[in-house]
Motif scaffolding. Structure first.
Motif, PDB file in Angstrom:
ATOM      1  N   VAL A   1      24.050  41.688  43.941  1.00  0.00           N
ATOM      2  CA  VAL A   1      23.857  40.813  42.790  1.00  0.00           C
ATOM      3  C   VAL A   1      24.527  41.395  41.548  1.00  0.00           C
ATOM      4  O   VAL A   1      25.124  40.673  40.759  1.00  0.00           O
ATOM      5  CB  VAL A   1      22.344  40.577  42.547  1.00  0.00           C
ATOM      6  CG1 VAL A   1      22.116  39.819  41.257  1.00  0.00           C
ATOM      7  CG2 VAL A   1      21.753  39.810  43.718  1.00  0.00           C
ATOM      8  N   SER A   2      24.482  42.712  41.420  1.00  0.00           N
ATOM      9  CA  SER A   2      25.063  43.299  40.221  1.00  0.00           C
ATOM     10  C   SER A   2      26.567  43.523  40.335  1.00  0.00           C
ATOM     11  O   SER A   2      27.175  44.079  39.429  1.00  0.00           O
ATOM     12  CB  SER A   2      24.337  44.600  39.864  1.00  0.00           C
ATOM     13  OG  SER A   2      24.345  45.450  40.976  1.00  0.00           O
ATOM     14  N   GLY A   3      27.159  43.106  41.461  1.00  0.00           N
ATOM     15  CA  GLY A   3      28.619  43.119  41.570  1.00  0.00           C
ATOM     16  C   GLY A   3      29.239  44.393  42.119  1.00  0.00           C
ATOM     17  O   GLY A   3      30.445  44.551  42.102  1.00  0.00           O
ATOM     18  N   HIS A   4      28.430  45.312  42.609  1.00  0.00           N
ATOM     19  CA  HIS A   4      28.983  46.519  43.220  1.00  0.00           C
ATOM     20  C   HIS A   4      29.408  46.227  44.653  1.00  0.00           C
ATOM     21  O   HIS A   4      28.754  45.459  45.345  1.00  0.00           O
ATOM     22  CB  HIS A   4      27.925  47.634  43.262  1.00  0.00           C
ATOM     23  CG  HIS A   4      27.522  48.130  41.918  1.00  0.00           C
ATOM     24  ND1 HIS A   4      28.378  48.811  41.092  1.00  0.00           N
ATOM     25  CD2 HIS A   4      26.347  48.025  41.247  1.00  0.00           C
ATOM     26  CE1 HIS A   4      27.745  49.118  39.973  1.00  0.00           C
ATOM     27  NE2 HIS A   4      26.505  48.636  40.033  1.00  0.00           N
ATOM     28  N   THR A   5      30.477  46.865  45.082  1.00  0.00           N
ATOM     29  CA  THR A   5      30.857  46.748  46.485  1.00  0.00           C
ATOM     30  C   THR A   5      29.847  47.548  47.289  1.00  0.00           C
ATOM     31  O   THR A   5      29.555  48.693  46.957  1.00  0.00           O
ATOM     32  CB  THR A   5      32.273  47.286  46.718  1.00  0.00           C
ATOM     33  OG1 THR A   5      33.149  46.601  45.831  1.00  0.00           O
ATOM     34  CG2 THR A   5      32.714  47.061  48.151  1.00  0.00           C
TER      35      THR A   5
ATOM     36  N   ASN B   1      30.834  41.810  47.936  1.00  0.00           N
ATOM     37  CA  ASN B   1      31.808  42.022  46.855  1.00  0.00           C
ATOM     38  C   ASN B   1      33.080  42.725  47.313  1.00  0.00           C
ATOM     39  O   ASN B   1      33.456  43.779  46.797  1.00  0.00           O
ATOM     40  CB  ASN B   1      31.163  42.786  45.694  1.00  0.00           C
ATOM     41  CG  ASN B   1      29.958  42.067  45.152  1.00  0.00           C
ATOM     42  OD1 ASN B   1      29.981  40.849  44.984  1.00  0.00           O
ATOM     43  ND2 ASN B   1      28.881  42.800  44.925  1.00  0.00           N
ATOM     44  N   ILE B   2      33.715  42.143  48.324  1.00  0.00           N
ATOM     45  CA  ILE B   2      35.026  42.652  48.734  1.00  0.00           C
ATOM     46  C   ILE B   2      36.030  42.011  47.785  1.00  0.00           C
ATOM     47  O   ILE B   2      36.121  40.786  47.712  1.00  0.00           O
ATOM     48  CB  ILE B   2      35.371  42.275  50.192  1.00  0.00           C
ATOM     49  CG1 ILE B   2      34.194  42.568  51.122  1.00  0.00           C
ATOM     50  CG2 ILE B   2      36.628  42.996  50.644  1.00  0.00           C
ATOM     51  CD1 ILE B   2      34.379  42.054  52.528  1.00  0.00           C
ATOM     52  N   GLU B   3      36.767  42.841  47.061  1.00  0.00           N
ATOM     53  CA  GLU B   3      37.704  42.313  46.069  1.00  0.00           C
ATOM     54  C   GLU B   3      38.831  41.526  46.728  1.00  0.00           C
ATOM     55  O   GLU B   3      39.147  41.744  47.885  1.00  0.00           O
ATOM     56  CB  GLU B   3      38.316  43.475  45.280  1.00  0.00           C
ATOM     57  CG  GLU B   3      37.362  44.093  44.291  1.00  0.00           C
ATOM     58  CD  GLU B   3      37.951  45.336  43.671  1.00  0.00           C
ATOM     59  OE1 GLU B   3      38.984  45.213  42.985  1.00  0.00           O
ATOM     60  OE2 GLU B   3      37.398  46.424  43.899  1.00  0.00           O
ATOM     61  N   GLY B   4      39.408  40.623  45.949  1.00  0.00           N
ATOM     62  CA  GLY B   4      40.515  39.812  46.434  1.00  0.00           C
ATOM     63  C   GLY B   4      41.675  40.677  46.877  1.00  0.00           C
ATOM     64  O   GLY B   4      41.994  41.660  46.208  1.00  0.00           O
ATOM     65  N   ASN B   5      42.282  40.339  48.018  1.00  0.00           N
ATOM     66  CA  ASN B   5      43.432  41.053  48.592  1.00  0.00           C
ATOM     67  C   ASN B   5      43.175  42.548  48.814  1.00  0.00           C
ATOM     68  O   ASN B   5      44.109  43.341  48.815  1.00  0.00           O
ATOM     69  CB  ASN B   5      44.668  40.884  47.702  1.00  0.00           C
ATOM     70  CG  ASN B   5      45.022  39.427  47.552  1.00  0.00           C
ATOM     71  OD1 ASN B   5      45.092  38.692  48.538  1.00  0.00           O
ATOM     72  ND2 ASN B   5      45.201  38.985  46.327  1.00  0.00           N
TER      73      ASN B   5
ATOM     74  N   ASP C   1      29.078  51.326  46.024  1.00  0.00           N
ATOM     75  CA  ASP C   1      30.145  51.874  45.198  1.00  0.00           C
ATOM     76  C   ASP C   1      29.770  51.659  43.732  1.00  0.00           C
ATOM     77  O   ASP C   1      29.891  50.563  43.200  1.00  0.00           O
ATOM     78  CB  ASP C   1      31.466  51.148  45.515  1.00  0.00           C
ATOM     79  CG  ASP C   1      32.608  51.657  44.669  1.00  0.00           C
ATOM     80  OD1 ASP C   1      32.437  52.706  44.012  1.00  0.00           O
ATOM     81  OD2 ASP C   1      33.667  51.012  44.657  1.00  0.00           O
ATOM     82  N   ASN C   2      29.315  52.719  43.099  1.00  0.00           N
ATOM     83  CA  ASN C   2      28.812  52.597  41.732  1.00  0.00           C
ATOM     84  C   ASN C   2      29.898  52.666  40.684  1.00  0.00           C
ATOM     85  O   ASN C   2      29.636  52.476  39.510  1.00  0.00           O
ATOM     86  CB  ASN C   2      27.771  53.686  41.459  1.00  0.00           C
ATOM     87  CG  ASN C   2      26.443  53.317  42.085  1.00  0.00           C
ATOM     88  OD1 ASN C   2      26.022  52.157  42.030  1.00  0.00           O
ATOM     89  ND2 ASN C   2      25.802  54.279  42.706  1.00  0.00           N
ATOM     90  N   THR C   3      31.134  52.944  41.115  1.00  0.00           N
ATOM     91  CA  THR C   3      32.191  53.168  40.126  1.00  0.00           C
ATOM     92  C   THR C   3      32.714  51.876  39.503  1.00  0.00           C
ATOM     93  O   THR C   3      33.334  51.914  38.465  1.00  0.00           O
ATOM     94  CB  THR C   3      33.375  53.904  40.772  1.00  0.00           C
ATOM     95  OG1 THR C   3      33.773  53.159  41.914  1.00  0.00           O
ATOM     96  CG2 THR C   3      33.003  55.317  41.159  1.00  0.00           C
ATOM     97  N   LYS C   4      32.478  50.751  40.158  1.00  0.00           N
ATOM     98  CA  LYS C   4      33.103  49.534  39.656  1.00  0.00           C
ATOM     99  C   LYS C   4      32.154  48.341  39.748  1.00  0.00           C
ATOM    100  O   LYS C   4      31.394  48.218  40.703  1.00  0.00           O
ATOM    101  CB  LYS C   4      34.363  49.244  40.466  1.00  0.00           C
ATOM    102  CG  LYS C   4      35.292  48.308  39.755  1.00  0.00           C
ATOM    103  CD  LYS C   4      36.634  48.184  40.438  1.00  0.00           C
ATOM    104  CE  LYS C   4      37.410  47.089  39.752  1.00  0.00           C
ATOM    105  NZ  LYS C   4      38.165  46.292  40.673  1.00  0.00           N
TER     106      LYS C   4
END
Lengths: 769, 218
Positions: free
Chosen positions: A176-180, A198-202, A693-696
Motif C-alpha cells: 500500500v505504501s508503494g514499496h517493492t 509494485n514492480i516498476e514499469g519495464n 525494499d525500503n529505499t524507494k
C-alpha cells in the motif's frame, strides 16, 4: 496354462498406440470420426469431393479475408498493436494487462546425499506502469526452503522469516505504501506461491530461493529431480475456497512461450565427489558434463523450456555402498546428525511364485481418466495398463477401475484370470478416454473396499495417475486408515506429475512408487514396478541409541524396499555413543551396530567398538533434521480432523471430548511447526518469507493491475481449459446432400429428355451436363 | 473405314441404365446426408426440449436427475439472449456427446463429489465470484454468436434460480495451434467459445471465437 501368447500381446499393443496417436484431441473428436467414416462408406463420392474442393477453396478464401479484418479490429481495439508480435495479455473486466515474463535458472551443488539448490526467477514487467504479480511454482516435496532474496537493479534485499499472518501484514503494508515487496508462502508440501507488489514499469526483479534436499538412492542409482511446472490441481468441496485460485492456474503452451521468450530454464550443477562417475543420464533433458577439480560440472546442451521436470540420475563406477555412514553438523554446541544405513540386499529373493506356500494374488489396477490426463498421459497410462495385464498369472484375480468425475470398474468384484476376462479387459482399456474431473477418493474407496473372500490372497493395488488434485491429505489419510492387508503401489504419469502425492500414497499404502515420463518408458518402469512388488521388504525398523538417547526427527520409520537405504535425522545428546538399527527382512531378523568414532571435538570412544564410524562434517544437516521433524508433525496435523476455530466459538456447543482434544493437538502442532520454522529459518505452511525494499517509494494508484504469471502446460498434456471442437458436420452434410440432389435432378432431366427423343440418335454432349 | 466412324458413336451413347443408376446413387446419397444433417439438428433441438423439462424440475425440486439414461452429463445453467427468451440449457460435461445436445461448461471444471445412488444429489453449483466459460457448436446452440455485438446482453440462470445479466464487452479469435486462453478465474465474467469461422465446411478448424461478457448490475 498361458493366457496370452507374447506375440499376440505385442500386436495388440501397437494397434493401441496407433489408434491413440491418430486420435490427438481425444474426447472432442466425435464429429470428425463420424464424418470421415461416412465419407469412406459412401461410394461414388470422388466426383463430389472434387466439386466440394472447388467450393471449399472459394469459401476458405472468403474466410481468410474476414479473419484478417477481425484480427485487425481486435488489435486496434486493444491497448496497442503489439498483439501480433506476441504479447501475453491477461484479461480482466476492464481491458487487458500484460503478464510479466518469467525466466529461471538453477544453481545446484550435490555433495554426498545432500543437494543445495538456488533457484533464480527473473520477472520482467513489459508494461510501462507499476504492476503486482503472482506466480505459483513447484519444488520437491522434501525441499527445505531456508532463504529467499530479491534483487532489484543493484539492490539485494534479504527476506526475513515470519509467522505467516505477520508476514502477510508486512507485505500488505509495504504494498500500500508503494514499496517493492515480495512474499513467499508454502501452499502444499510441494507447491509454493510468490507475490510481488509494485514492480516498476519495464523493470526486472530477480528472486533467489535457496533450498536443501536429500537426493534419492535406489539400487546404487542416485537421482535428483527439479520440478519446473505442474498440472493445475483439481479442486472440489474438499479443498478450501482460499486455495482454489492457487491450485488452478492460467496455463501457457510451449509454442507460445517460445515465441515470447519466456519460461526458459537453465541449470548449472556441480557434483562434488572424488569417486569415478559410472553412468550419468537425464531422462528429461540433453545434458553435457565436464570433469572439474571438485568433481563434475553438469549443464544443459541448450536452454530449455519449463515444460517438464528436470531429472538427473547417476551412479559410481565402483558402487559406493558402505554399510553405514554418518553426517553431522554442529550449531551452537548442538550436534545434528543424518544417518544412512544400507540394509543387506537380497540378491536372489525367494519370490512369490517359487515359494512353497504359493499365494494367489488379487491385482486391482486403478487408472485416472480425468481431463488432466488428456493427450500423451492417457496414452502412456493405457500402455501401462496393458503391461500390467501382461503381468498377470493364471490363478490370480484382477479388476480394472477408472475414475474421472465418476468411478466405474470392469467387474463389480475381481475376477479370475481367464482368456475371456483378459480379452474383456483389453477392450475396456482400449475404450478409455480422458475427460472430466478427478474424484480420486471414490476410486480409492472402491479399490480398498471390494475384497475377495479367499483368505490367503495378496491384495495389490496399482494406482496410475498424474496426481493433479488439491485434496491430497484426504486421499493419503483414507489409504492409511483403510489399507487392511492390501498394498498400494503408485505409478506417476507424465512430464510433471504430483510426485509428492505419489510418494506419500505409496508410503501410506506400504508399497513403492514409480514414475513414467512418456510412452517409451512404460515397459522398463512397469517391469521395475512388478520386480519391486516381488522383492522382500524390510519391516519393523527400529533404532536403539547407545548411551544417551538422541532426539529423532521421525517418530517411526517406514518399511524399506529392497535396494533402498535407511535415512534418518537426529539431534544428538552429548552422551550419545552410537545406535543399533534392527529390522525384519523376509522373516529374518537383521541388526547393525554403529559407534561414533569421534564427534565434534569430543573424544567419544566406545569400548569394544566393532566398527566405529567416523562422522563426516557437512553443513545443512540441521536444516534436514528440522525439515523432517516438520514433515512428521504436519503428517500428524493433517491426519487429525480439522475444526475451524470460529465454529468452536460460534456454535457454543460443547464438543465431544476426543474432538476437542484433536483440536487442541492441532493447535499445539501448529505452534510447534511455527516455532521450528522461525528458529531454523524454514518455510512451512505456517511461516512465510517477506522482503521489503525500503529505499524507494513508488507512485501507486488504486487500480494498479494485479497480474498472474502462467505455468507452462507440461509437455504432452493438452490444455486444461479446453477449447473443444465446437462445430458439427451439419454444413458438410447439407452441402453433400444438396449437391447429390442437384446431380440426381440433372440426371433425371437428362433421362426425361432422352426418353422423349430416341436414345440411339443422341450423343451425350447434347445432354449438356 | 466405316467402322472407325461408328465406334465413337457407340462410346458416346449414354445407356439408360447408367443414368438411372447415377440417379439412384446420388439420390440415395442426398437422402442419406439429409438424414444425417437432420439428425444433428434434431439432436440439438429436440434434446433441448427434454433438457428444459429437466431444468424446470431441478429449479423446483433443487435436485438434479439424469436427463435421460445414458447421458453422462447434467444441466448446470440456462443461457438467455435477446432473441432466445426460452433459453438454452447448458450441460456440465464438455464431452463430444454432450456438445451434440447442448452447450457445455468448460470452466469451472465440473466438480461432483459423491453422486448418491438415486442420482438426486445436486452436482455442480456455479458461484457468483467465478468466471464461467461455455463452449458450444457454432452451427446449432451458439450460432447466435455470429451476429453478436459489443453491448449485447446475455443472461445466465443458475440452479438456485438466480439470473445473472452480462454484457458483451469484447470478442476475439484464438488460434488453438499457437495461443492459449488465459482465464482469470476470479473475474466473475462469462466467456462463450465456439468454432470460427461460422460459414466454413471444415468442422475441425483451429480457430475459436471467444466472446467476453462482463457482469452487469441490475
Amino acid at each position: 496354462m498361458t493366457i496370452q501368447a507374447p506375440g499376440n500381446a505385442r500386436k495388440l499393443d501397437t494397434s493401441i498406440s496407433d489408434a491413440a496417436n491418430s486420435k490427438i484431441i481425444t474426447g472432442y473428436q466425435l464429429t470428425r470420426a463420424d464424418s470421415s467414416q461416412l465419407i469412406a462408406r459412401s461410394l461414388g463420392l470422388l466426383i463430389l469431393q472434387i466439386i466440394l474442393a472447388v467450393a471449399f477453396m472459394q469459401n476458405a478464401d472468403a474466410n481468410t479475408v474476414e479473419l484478417h479484418d477481425n484480427l485487425n479490429s481486435y488489435a486496434s481495439s486493444e491497448v496497442d498493436d503489439r498483439v501480433e508480435t506476441g504479447t501475453l495479455w491477461l484479461r480482466h473486466s476492464d481491458g487487458a494487462v500484460q503478464a510479466p515474463l518469467l525466466n529461471s535458472k538453477v544453481d545446484a551443488v550435490v555433495s554426498g546425499i545432500l543437494a543445495k539448490v538456488t533457484l533464480f526467477q527473473e520477472f520482467q514487467n513489459l508494461s510501462s506502469h507499476l504492476i503486482d504479480g503472482r506466480y505459483v511454482f513447484p519444488l520437491p516435496g522434501s525441499a527445505a526452503v531456508k532463504a529467499v532474496r530479491i534483487n532489484i537493479g543493484d539492490r539485494v534485499i534479504e527476506s526475513v522469516i515470519r509467522e505467516k499472518q505477520q508476514a502477510e501484514q508486512i507485505f500488505e503494508q509495504a504494498k500500500v505504501s508503494g514499496h517493492t515487496t515480495s512474499l513467499i508462502k508454502q501452499k502444499r508440501e510441494n507447491l509454493f506461491s510468490i507475490n510481488l507488489a509494485n514492480i516498476e514499469g519495464n523493470a526486472k526483479i530477480h528472486v533467489e530461493v535457496d533450498y536443501i534436499e536429500t537426493v534419492t538412492v535406489v539400487d546404487n542409482v542416485y537421482a535428483l529431480v527439479l520440478p519446473l511446472t505442474f498440472i493445475p490441481r483439481y479442486t472440489n468441496t474438499l479443498v478450501a475456497e482460499s486455495d482454489k485460485n492457487i491450485l488452478t492456474r492460467p496455463q501457457l503452451k510451449a509454442t507460445r512461450a517460445n515465441q515470447l521468450k519466456t519460461h526458459t530454464f537453465d541449470i548449472n550443477l556441480l557434483l562434488v565427489t572424488d569417486l569415478q562417475l559410472g553412468e550419468l543420464t537425464s531422462p528429461s533433458h540433453e545434458i553435457v558434463y565436464t570433469p572439474v577439480t571438485e568433481g563434475y560440472q553438469i549443464n544443459l546442451t541448450r536452454q530449455a523450456l519449463m515444460d517438464r521436470d528436470f531429472e538427473l540420475r547417476w551412479s559410481w563406477q565402483v558402487p559406493f555402498r558402505p554399510a553405514s555412514s554418518v553426517y553431522t553438523e554442529t550449531i551452537d554446541d548442538t550436534v545434528y546428525m543424518l544417518g544412512l544405513v544400507n540394509p543387506p540386499s537380497e540378491r536372489n529373493p525367494t519370490t512369490r511364485k517359487s515359494a512353497n506356500n504359493y499365494l494367489s494374488r488379487e491385482l486391482v489396477i486403478v487408472v485416472d481418466t480425468s481431463g488432466s490426463m488428456d493427450g500423451a498421459p492417457i496414452r502412456t497410462a493405457k500402455n501401462a495398463l496393458q503391461a500390467a495385464i501382461n503381468g498377470l498369472d493364471a490363478g490370480d484375480y484382477f479388476n480394472l477401475v477408472r475414475f474421472s468425475t465418476d468411478t466405474d470398474s470392469l467387474f463389480s468384484a475381481s475376477q479370475p484370470v481367464t482368456a475371456k476376462n483378459v480379452h474383456q479387459a483389453r477392450r475396456y482399456i482400449n475404450s478409455l478416454d480422458a475427460g472430466g474431473g478427478t474424484e480420486m477418493l471414490e476410486a480409492v474407496e472402491f479399490a480398498l473396499d471390494t475384497e475377495r473372500s479367499p483368505q490367503h490372497t495378496l491384495k495389490q493395488i496399482v494406482f496410475i495417475t498424474d496426481g493433479a488434485i488439491g485434496y491430497e491429505n484426504h486421499v493419503t489419510n483414507h489409504v492409511a486408515n483403510h489399507l487392511g492387508r492390501a498394498r498400494l503401489f503408485t505409478v506417476g504419469i507424465g512430464q510433471a506429475p504430483n510426485r509428492d502425492l505419489m510418494k506419500k500414497l505409496a508410503v501410506a499404502g506400504r508399497g513403492t512408487h514409480t514414475f513414467i515420463r512418456d510412452i517409451n518408458a512404460v515397459e522398463s518402469q512397469m517391469n521395475r514396478l512388478f520386480r519391486g512388488i516381488e522383492r522382500p521388504v524390510m519391516r519393523d525398523i527400529e533404532i536403539e541409541w547407545l548411551g544417551e538417547p538422541a532426539d529423532m526427527a521421525q517418530e517411526s520409520l517406514r518399511d524399506l524396499h529392497d535396494g533402498e537405504p535407511l535415512l534418518f535425522a537426529a539431534k544428538l545428546h552429548p552422551g550419545t555413543l552410537g545406535f543399533i538399527v534392527s529390522g525384519t527382512l523376509a522373516d529374518q531378523p537383521w541388526q547393525e551396530t554403529v559407534y561414533f568414532q569421534q564427534r565434534s571435538g569430543t573424544e567419544i570412544r566406545a569400548k569394544n567398538a566393532a566398527n566405529p564410524v567416523e562422522p563426516f562434517d557437512q553443513s545443512g544437516i540441521a536444516t534436514i533434521w528440522a525439515r523432517q521433524r516438520i514433515s512428521n508433525l504436519l503428517a500428524r496435523y493433517n491426519a487429525l480432523p480439522s475444526i475451524p476455530a470460529n465454529q468452536l466459538s460460534l456454535t457454543g456447543i460443547t464438543l465431544s471430548e476426543p474432538k476437542n482434544t484433536h483440536f487442541a493437538t492441532r493447535q499445539n502442532i501448529k505452534h510447534r511447526v511455527t516455532k521450528l520454522g522461525i528458529t531454523h529459518k524454514l518455510l512451512t505452511p505456517f511461516t512465510a518469507f517477506v522482503a521489503v525494499d525500503n529505499t524507494k517509494i513508488n507512485e501507486r494508484s488504486a487500480n494498479t493491475p494485479a497480474t498472474e504469471v502462467a505455468n507452462l502446460v507440461p509437455a504432452g498434456n493438452l490444455q486444461i481449459i479446453p477449447m473443444p471442437q465446437t462445430a458439427t458436420a451439419i454444413d458438410l452434410f447439407k452441402l453433400i446432400s444438396f449437391i447429390s440432389f442437384l446431380i440426381a435432378l440433372i440426371a433425371g432431366l437428362c433421362l426425361f429428355y432422352l426418353e422423349k427423343h430416341s436414345f440411339s440418335s443422341v450423343s451425350s454432349t447434347e445432354c449438356g451436363a | 473405314m466405316n467402322t472407325t466412324v461408328d465406334l465413337p458413336k457407340v462410346r458416346l451413347r449414354p445407356s439408360k441404365l447408367l443414368i438411372v443408376s447415377v440417379i439412384a446413387v446420388t439420390a440415395s446419397v442426398a437422402v442419406f446426408f439429409a438424414w444425417q444433417a437432420g439428425q444433428i439438428a434434431a439432436k440439438a433441438y429436440l434434446s433441448q426440449w427434454l433438457l428444459q423439462m429437466n431444468w424446470q424440475q431441478r429449479l423446483s425440486t433443487g435436485h438434479s436427475v439424469r436427463p435421460w439414461p445414458g447421458l453422462d452429463s447434467y444441466p448446470v445453467a440456462r443461457l438467455f439472449t435477446e432473441e432466445n427468451k426460452r433459453g438454452t440449457v447448458v450441460l456440465d460435461n464438455p464431452s463430444g456427446q454432450a456438445l451434440a445436445f447442448a452447450p457445455t461448461l468448460i470452466s469451472p471444471i465440473p466438480t461432483n463429489h459423491k453422486d448418491s445412488p438415486s442420482g438426486t444429489q445436486a452436482r455442480i453449483t456455479l458461484r457468483a465470484e467465478q468466471t464461467v466459460a461455455i463452449a458450444g457448436h457454432r452451427n446449432t446452440h451458439l450460432a447466435f454468436l455470429e451476429g453478436v455485438a459489443i453491448g449485447d446482453r446475455v443472461g445466465l440462470e443458475t440452479s438456485d434460480g438466480t439470473r445473472r445479466l452480462y454484457q458483451v464487452n469484447d470478442h476475439f479469435i484464438v488460434d488453438t495451434r499457437s495461443e492459449d486462453l488465459l482465464i482469470d478465474t476470479n473475474w466473475q465474467g462469462l466467456l462463450m467459445i465456439t468454432c470460427y469461422p461460422f460459414d466454413t465446411i471444415d468442422a475441425n478448424g483451429p480457430l475459436r471465437l471467444v466472446v467476453y461478457a462482463a457482469p452487469v448490475a441490475r
